[in-house]
Design an enzyme around this catalytic site. Structure first.
Site, PDB file in Angstrom:
ATOM      1  N   ASP A 201      25.105  94.793  33.393  1.00  0.00           N
ATOM      2  CA  ASP A 201      24.330  93.808  32.616  1.00  0.00           C
ATOM      3  C   ASP A 201      25.047  93.570  31.287  1.00  0.00           C
ATOM      4  O   ASP A 201      25.491  94.531  30.626  1.00  0.00           O
ATOM      5  CB  ASP A 201      22.917  94.327  32.355  1.00  0.00           C
ATOM      6  CG  ASP A 201      22.046  93.259  31.704  1.00  0.00           C
ATOM      7  OD1 ASP A 201      21.552  92.393  32.450  1.00  0.00           O
ATOM      8  OD2 ASP A 201      21.879  93.323  30.477  1.00  0.00           O
TER       9      ASP A 201
ATOM     10  N   ASN B 123      23.211  83.769  23.467  1.00  0.00           N
ATOM     11  CA  ASN B 123      22.967  82.340  23.690  1.00  0.00           C
ATOM     12  C   ASN B 123      22.273  81.703  22.489  1.00  0.00           C
ATOM     13  O   ASN B 123      22.565  80.556  22.124  1.00  0.00           O
ATOM     14  CB  ASN B 123      22.117  82.149  24.942  1.00  0.00           C
ATOM     15  CG  ASN B 123      22.964  82.089  26.211  1.00  0.00           C
ATOM     16  OD1 ASN B 123      24.148  81.790  26.149  1.00  0.00           O
ATOM     17  ND2 ASN B 123      22.344  82.360  27.354  1.00  0.00           N
TER      18      ASN B 123
ATOM     19  N   ASP C  42      28.214  80.474  28.587  1.00  0.00           N
ATOM     20  CA  ASP C  42      28.891  80.331  29.877  1.00  0.00           C
ATOM     21  C   ASP C  42      30.321  80.867  29.815  1.00  0.00           C
ATOM     22  O   ASP C  42      30.818  81.520  30.747  1.00  0.00           O
ATOM     23  CB  ASP C  42      28.904  78.873  30.304  1.00  0.00           C
ATOM     24  CG  ASP C  42      27.515  78.371  30.681  1.00  0.00           C
ATOM     25  OD1 ASP C  42      26.630  79.233  30.882  1.00  0.00           O
ATOM     26  OD2 ASP C  42      27.340  77.142  30.792  1.00  0.00           O
TER      27      ASP C  42
ATOM     28  N   GLU D 225      22.768  87.189  33.681  1.00  0.00           N
ATOM     29  CA  GLU D 225      23.890  87.928  33.085  1.00  0.00           C
ATOM     30  C   GLU D 225      24.144  89.255  33.801  1.00  0.00           C
ATOM     31  O   GLU D 225      24.830  90.133  33.273  1.00  0.00           O
ATOM     32  CB  GLU D 225      23.601  88.179  31.591  1.00  0.00           C
ATOM     33  CG  GLU D 225      22.468  89.140  31.315  1.00  0.00           C
ATOM     34  CD  GLU D 225      21.088  88.469  31.253  1.00  0.00           C
ATOM     35  OE1 GLU D 225      20.178  89.053  30.681  1.00  0.00           O
ATOM     36  OE2 GLU D 225      20.959  87.331  31.795  1.00  0.00           O
TER      37      GLU D 225
END
Length: 529
Positions: A378, A386, A395, A422
């Site tokens: 993770d 973000n 991204d 993620e």
């Protein structure tokens, strides 16, 4: 690619016609060659059997003559050389010569080579045989064994004869003369005429020292030739008891199949030779005729095959558009399958691919009783990333981490996949917990080395948390969900205890820290390269 597909049926049809013609010609050629080999093999067997039979005949002929000499030796030893004894012996010798067709004559000579008695009606005392090879031999050798001499011309008849002799001793053991049996050259000549060795074949009867007794062909019969430099004697008959060889005769350049056999009792050998060209004469004629017929059939088949190839070409042209369309459709379907099984953002296999692979590997490891490990990964505080940098940068971050995860695969069987959002996963079949931990440490360091800025993270750059679980060994009843849940629980613990760390199932914060502090130097998993 499409051109090859279009041409393939035409090529196959052409290849079929060509191979069929070649097979027809090849099978006929093989059969013709086998017939040739069979003829040569039979010729070798025939000449060998004939040589064996002629050797037995010669051995028996000389044996019968030698028995006469042995009996004559005994009579001379018992009765002496008195006039009455010699007269009685002379009558016996005439009788024995009449009974044995091979005998030309039987003679008794004294120590000076004078004629004492013979099988002839008139004793020719004017001759002296002390200069003959056999007389000199017995004078110089004190053994009483039979001696086979070279061919000589009879002094009484002028005919060629073969000699077999024994020594006669006086009562004191000194040389007392010779008893001689002569065998007619014509006897062997007429006997050998009963055997067919072809127009260019030959029968040879010779001494072991290389002197010819008789060589009979269809045309001639000769004697006295020295064979010591001839290959059949030099390389074969002088070294072996029997055998066969193909040799070129230096006299006429004829290649012959030769078989030779030594006599069992006497120092002589017999050779039977047949011309190889004569053996194969009829075979060549048949082979030419059969080859012409086969080539004609192959030509007819080739013409029919050419017509078939033209029809195939016509059919291929009519189907080409359909094949081309089908190829495009298949290519599109393959692209769709690829898209359906891979994540569009990272390029890694997606969750669907992961589910299929982990289930298949679990089943296989269950049958092989091998280990299987799973690493759940993770990206730490990715939602905050973000929020800070925006989704476009997010991204890019996921792509960079995914690239590092994909590069961490050590074997072709390992699977790196995007599990969702993620979160990523590494499926490691045939790998125990130690191998999985080694790979996890390496991957964690690789992501750290990317130095992706993350102002919201504790260290100021992007990190990952990893949960490792292993089944060792996998049993047939084990559940895929069990392995996933264990790895997920270990990942959850890694995130709860501070992130940027590796936790194995089962474990606690204390064990995770202890595991993190001692990174194994070498994985103990089985690698497949």
């Amino acid at each position: 690619m499409l051109f090859n597909k279009k041409a393939s049926p035409v090529c196959l049809a052409t290849l079929f016609v060509v191979m069929a013609c070649l097979a027809l010609i090849g099978l006929d050629g093989w059969r013709t060659w086998q017939t040739r080999e069979d003829l040569l093999r039979e010729a070798g067997v025939d000449t060998s059997n004939m040589a064996q039979a002629l050797a037995q005949h010669a051995d028996q002929t000389y044996k019968e003559a030698d028995l006469v000499l042995q009996v004559l030796q005994e009579h001379l030893a018992e009765d002496g050389l008195g006039e009455r004894s010699l007269q009685r012996i002379g009558r016996q010798l005439m009788s024995q010569v009449n009974e044995l067709p091979q005998l030309h004559g039987i003679f008794v000579y004294d120590e000076n080579g004078r004629w004492l008695v013979s099988s002839q009606r008139t004793l020719m005392t004017q001759y002296n045989n002390s200069d003959r090879e056999y007389f000199i031999y017995h004078k110089q050798h004190d053994d009483s064994a039979a001696h086979v001499g070279p061919p000589v011309q009879s002094r009484s008849t002028g005919q060629w004869i073969f000699t077999l002799s024994r020594r006669v001793n006086k009562p004191d053991g000194s040389f007392g003369g010779v008893v001689l049996a002569t065998i007619s050259f014509d006897y062997f000549k007429h006997y050998y005429e009963n055997f067919d060795v072809g127009r260019r074949g030959a029968i040879l009867f010779a001494l072991n020292d290389g002197i010819t007794l008789i060589r009979r062909t269809r045309e001639t019969a000769t004697t006295g030739k020295d064979l010591r430099n001839a290959a059949i004697f030099r390389d074969y008959a002088s070294k072996m008891e029997k055998g066969s060889a193909e040799l070129v005769a230096p006299s006429d350049g004829e290649l012959r199949i030769n078989s030779f056999v030594r006599l069992r009792r006497f120092p002589m050998f017999v050779t039977v030779a047949v011309s190889k060209d004569e053996v194969l004469g009829n075979w060549r004629h048949d082979a030419y005729m059969r080859t012409i017929g086969v080539l004609f059939l192959a030509g007819v088949f080739a013409a029919l095959g050419r017509r078939m190839v033209r029809q195939v070409k016509h059919q291929v042209r009519s189907e080409y558009d359909a094949v081309n369309a089908r190829a495009k459709s298949d290519q599109l379907n393959a692209t769709l399958v690829q898209l359906a099984m891979h994540d569009g953002l990272t390029g890694l296999p997606n969750r669907r691919h992961f589910d299929r692979t982990v289930a298949a590997e679990m089943a296989r490891m269950g049958k092989e009783k091998g280990p299987m490990s799973l690493i759940m990964i993770d990206v730490d505080q990715f939602k905050l990333y973000n929020d800070i940098y925006g989704h476009a940068k997010g991204d890019e971050c996921l792509r960079a981490v995914a690239k590092a995860i994909g590069a961490s695969r050590k074997r072709s069987r390992d699977l790196a996949a995007r599990y969702g959002g993620e979160e990523f996963a590494l499926v490691l079949p045939d790998c125990d917990i130690h191998g999985a931990m080694s790979l996890a440490y390496s991957l964690r360091q690789s992501v750290t080395d990317l130095r992706l800025s993350h102002s919201g993270a504790k260290g100021g750059h992007v990190t990952i948390s990893l949960g490792v679980a292993s089944l060792d060994p996998v049993r047939e009843g084990d559940n895929v969900l069990t392995l996933i849940e264990r790895a997920d629980q270990a990942l959850y613990q890694a995130k709860q205890t501070g992130r940027d760390r590796i936790v194995t199932y089962p474990g606690s914060l204390k064990s995770a820290v202890r595991e993190e502090s001692r990174k194994p130097s070498q994985p103990r998993s089985r690698q497949d390269g």
